[in-house]
Motif scaffolding. Structure first.
Motif, PDB file in Angstrom:
ATOM      1  N   THR A 115       0.823  -1.211   0.000  1.00 45.12           N
ATOM      2  CA  THR A 115       0.000   0.000   0.000  1.00 45.12           C
ATOM      3  C   THR A 115       0.858   1.262   0.000  1.00 45.12           C
ATOM      4  OG1 THR A 115      -0.181  -0.294   2.401  1.00 45.12           O
ATOM      5  CG2 THR A 115      -2.038  -1.009   1.061  1.00 45.12           C
ATOM      6  N   GLY A 116       2.044   1.182   0.589  1.00 46.74           N
ATOM      7  CA  GLY A 116       2.938   2.335   0.547  1.00 46.74           C
ATOM      8  C   GLY A 116       3.383   2.651  -0.866  1.00 46.74           C
ATOM      9  N   ALA A 117       3.826   1.622  -1.584  1.00 45.48           N
ATOM     10  CA  ALA A 117       4.238   1.817  -2.974  1.00 45.48           C
ATOM     11  C   ALA A 117       3.055   2.230  -3.841  1.00 45.48           C
ATOM     12  CB  ALA A 117       4.868   0.531  -3.512  1.00 45.48           C
ATOM     13  N   LEU A 118       1.891   1.669  -3.543  1.00 44.43           N
ATOM     14  CA  LEU A 118       0.700   2.001  -4.324  1.00 44.43           C
ATOM     15  C   LEU A 118       0.300   3.460  -4.120  1.00 44.43           C
ATOM     16  CD1 LEU A 118      -1.191   0.512  -6.255  1.00 44.43           C
ATOM     17  CD2 LEU A 118      -2.679   0.010  -4.312  1.00 44.43           C
ATOM     18  N   ALA A 119       0.395   3.947  -2.895  1.00 49.46           N
ATOM     19  CA  ALA A 119       0.064   5.352  -2.628  1.00 49.46           C
ATOM     20  C   ALA A 119       1.008   6.288  -3.379  1.00 49.46           C
ATOM     21  CB  ALA A 119       0.135   5.622  -1.127  1.00 49.46           C
ATOM     22  N   ALA A 195      10.197  -4.819   0.316  1.00 51.82           N
ATOM     23  CA  ALA A 195      10.156  -5.978   1.217  1.00 51.82           C
ATOM     24  C   ALA A 195       8.959  -5.931   2.155  1.00 51.82           C
ATOM     25  CB  ALA A 195      11.454  -6.059   2.018  1.00 51.82           C
ATOM     26  N   ASP A 196       7.905  -5.299   1.729  1.00 48.99           N
ATOM     27  CA  ASP A 196       6.662  -5.285   2.505  1.00 48.99           C
ATOM     28  C   ASP A 196       6.190  -6.729   2.692  1.00 48.99           C
ATOM     29  OD1 ASP A 196       4.050  -5.125   3.430  1.00 48.99           O
ATOM     30  OD2 ASP A 196       3.569  -3.357   2.239  1.00 48.99           O
ATOM     31  N   PRO A 197       6.098  -7.215   3.928  1.00 45.81           N
ATOM     32  CA  PRO A 197       5.736  -8.627   4.128  1.00 45.81           C
ATOM     33  C   PRO A 197       4.323  -8.959   3.666  1.00 45.81           C
ATOM     34  CG  PRO A 197       5.704  -7.441   6.208  1.00 45.81           C
ATOM     35  CD  PRO A 197       6.303  -6.512   5.196  1.00 45.81           C
ATOM     36  N   PHE A 198       3.462  -7.946   3.538  1.00 50.41           N
ATOM     37  CA  PHE A 198       2.100  -8.194   3.083  1.00 50.41           C
ATOM     38  C   PHE A 198       2.018  -8.299   1.565  1.00 50.41           C
ATOM     39  CE2 PHE A 198       0.924  -5.552   7.003  1.00 50.41           C
ATOM     40  CZ  PHE A 198       0.966  -6.672   7.810  1.00 50.41           C
ATOM     41  N   ALA A 199       3.073  -7.855   0.867  1.00 51.20           N
ATOM     42  CA  ALA A 199       3.037  -7.843  -0.592  1.00 51.20           C
ATOM     43  C   ALA A 199       4.073  -8.765  -1.223  1.00 51.20           C
ATOM     44  CB  ALA A 199       3.252  -6.420  -1.112  1.00 51.20           C
ATOM     45  N   ALA A 200       5.155  -9.056  -0.511  1.00 53.76           N
ATOM     46  CA  ALA A 200       6.210  -9.895  -1.070  1.00 53.76           C
ATOM     47  C   ALA A 200       5.757 -11.353  -1.135  1.00 53.76           C
ATOM     48  CB  ALA A 200       7.471  -9.787  -0.217  1.00 53.76           C
ATOM     49  N   PRO A 201       6.274 -12.126  -2.085  1.00 50.35           N
ATOM     50  CA  PRO A 201       5.947 -13.559  -2.148  1.00 50.35           C
ATOM     51  C   PRO A 201       6.397 -14.275  -0.877  1.00 50.35           C
ATOM     52  CG  PRO A 201       7.017 -12.821  -4.173  1.00 50.35           C
ATOM     53  CD  PRO A 201       7.152 -11.701  -3.188  1.00 50.35           C
ATOM     54  N   VAL A 202       5.850 -15.444  -0.654  1.00 50.05           N
ATOM     55  CA  VAL A 202       6.178 -16.180   0.569  1.00 50.05           C
ATOM     56  C   VAL A 202       7.327 -17.165   0.364  1.00 50.05           C
ATOM     57  CG1 VAL A 202       3.861 -15.968   1.505  1.00 50.05           C
ATOM     58  CG2 VAL A 202       4.405 -17.911   0.045  1.00 50.05           C
ATOM     59  N   SER A 203       7.632 -17.517  -0.874  1.00 47.81           N
ATOM     60  CA  SER A 203       8.679 -18.509  -1.126  1.00 47.81           C
ATOM     61  C   SER A 203      10.028 -17.833  -1.339  1.00 47.81           C
ATOM     62  CB  SER A 203       8.328 -19.349  -2.358  1.00 47.81           C
ATOM     63  OG  SER A 203       8.334 -18.551  -3.522  1.00 47.81           O
ATOM     64  N   TRP A 208      13.559 -13.735  -4.474  1.00 50.01           N
ATOM     65  CA  TRP A 208      14.625 -13.323  -5.390  1.00 50.01           C
ATOM     66  C   TRP A 208      14.049 -12.629  -6.624  1.00 50.01           C
ATOM     67  CZ3 TRP A 208      19.226 -13.115  -3.432  1.00 50.01           C
ATOM     68  CH2 TRP A 208      19.648 -14.045  -2.480  1.00 50.01           C
ATOM     69  N   VAL A 209      12.995 -13.196  -7.175  1.00 49.58           N
ATOM     70  CA  VAL A 209      12.383 -12.605  -8.375  1.00 49.58           C
ATOM     71  C   VAL A 209      11.774 -11.248  -8.050  1.00 49.58           C
ATOM     72  CG1 VAL A 209      10.574 -12.890 -10.101  1.00 49.58           C
ATOM     73  CG2 VAL A 209      11.958 -14.860  -9.418  1.00 49.58           C
ATOM     74  N   HIS A 210      11.040 -11.189  -6.957  1.00 43.49           N
ATOM     75  CA  HIS A 210      10.391  -9.939  -6.553  1.00 43.49           C
ATOM     76  C   HIS A 210      11.429  -8.845  -6.305  1.00 43.49           C
ATOM     77  CE1 HIS A 210       7.330  -7.399  -4.665  1.00 43.49           C
ATOM     78  NE2 HIS A 210       8.165  -7.209  -3.661  1.00 43.49           N
ATOM     79  N   GLY A 211      12.497  -9.188  -5.595  1.00 43.81           N
ATOM     80  CA  GLY A 211      13.536  -8.207  -5.322  1.00 43.81           C
ATOM     81  C   GLY A 211      14.251  -7.755  -6.577  1.00 43.81           C
TER      82      GLY A 211
END
Length: 215
Positions: A115-119, A195-203, A208-211
């Motif tokens: 939500t931070g990045a989205l805002a 690295a928002d834990p609510f938005a980052a993948p769980v695996s 690695w891909v998300h980052g």
């Protein structure tokens, strides 16, 4: 009954995570307020009021207790928003991010977007004349203990930060020079936004891909 128990468990975990992230962001927000003085107070009051207002409204609609996680994107928006941004623009960007990126999915911990990045995205794309600012050195130093705590506790996946930093450094080396002054702001963005834990993948591979994409 099992589904309700799982939802309650996830909501409690999201509440604890939101409190820790809020604690990590409080020192840089206070330093930012101290450096900018009275100029930042209206933006902070508007952002906090909007976040709490939407949180309490959806809590009433769902019959749950309100979450403080909405204050995290509120503080991030204040830290990055340009001084020339109007208060209504901040309120609109934060409202869209909270409602569309989090609250309609059930609140913090149930969505899939930061939500931070989205805002910040809503603010820059809706009002092209506004250019986001970057936290200054003192703000970044104030964020160091909280950011380290998030990394050590796993609330900010270290793989996301490492992959994002590596990708950014590689792109900078290829297309432009890597200024040492960018290291602090980039790490801040990676820890508190990417690295928002609510938005980052769980695996792990997803981290690695998300980052890498964030970098």
């Amino acid at each position: 009954m099992i589904r309700k128990a799982l939802l309650d468990l996830r909501a409690r975990a999201a509440r604890r995570c939101g409190v820790f992230r809020l604690m990590a962001l409080a020192p840089p927000a206070l330093v930012h307020l101290w450096l900018t003085g009275a100029a930042a107070v209206p933006a902070l009051l508007v952002a906090v009021s909007v976040a709490l207002g939407w949180s309490f409204l959806f809590a009433e609609l769902r019959g749950r207790g309100p979450l403080l996680a909405g204050l995290v994107p509120a503080l991030l928006l204040v830290l990055f928003a340009p001084p020339e941004a109007a208060l209504w623009q901040l309120a609109l960007a934060l409202s869209l991010a909270l409602v569309m990126g989090e609250l309609i999915f059930g609140g913090a911990g149930f969505g899939f977007l930061s939500t931070g990045a989205l805002a910040l995205a809503f603010l820059t794309f809706s009002f092209p004349g506004l250019a986001l600012g970057m936290p200054g050195p003192m703000v970044l130093w104030a964020a160091l203990p909280g950011g380290g705590l998030l990394l050590l506790s796993g609330l900010a996946p270290w793989r996301v930060v490492l992959a994002g930093g590596t990708a950014f450094a590689g792109l900078a080396a290829l297309f432009w020079s890597l200024s040492p002054g960018l290291i602090g702001p980039v790490l801040f963005v990676l820890v508190f936004l990417a690295a928002d834990p609510f938005a980052a993948p769980v695996s792990g591979p997803g981290h690695w891909v998300h980052g890498g994409l964030a970098g």
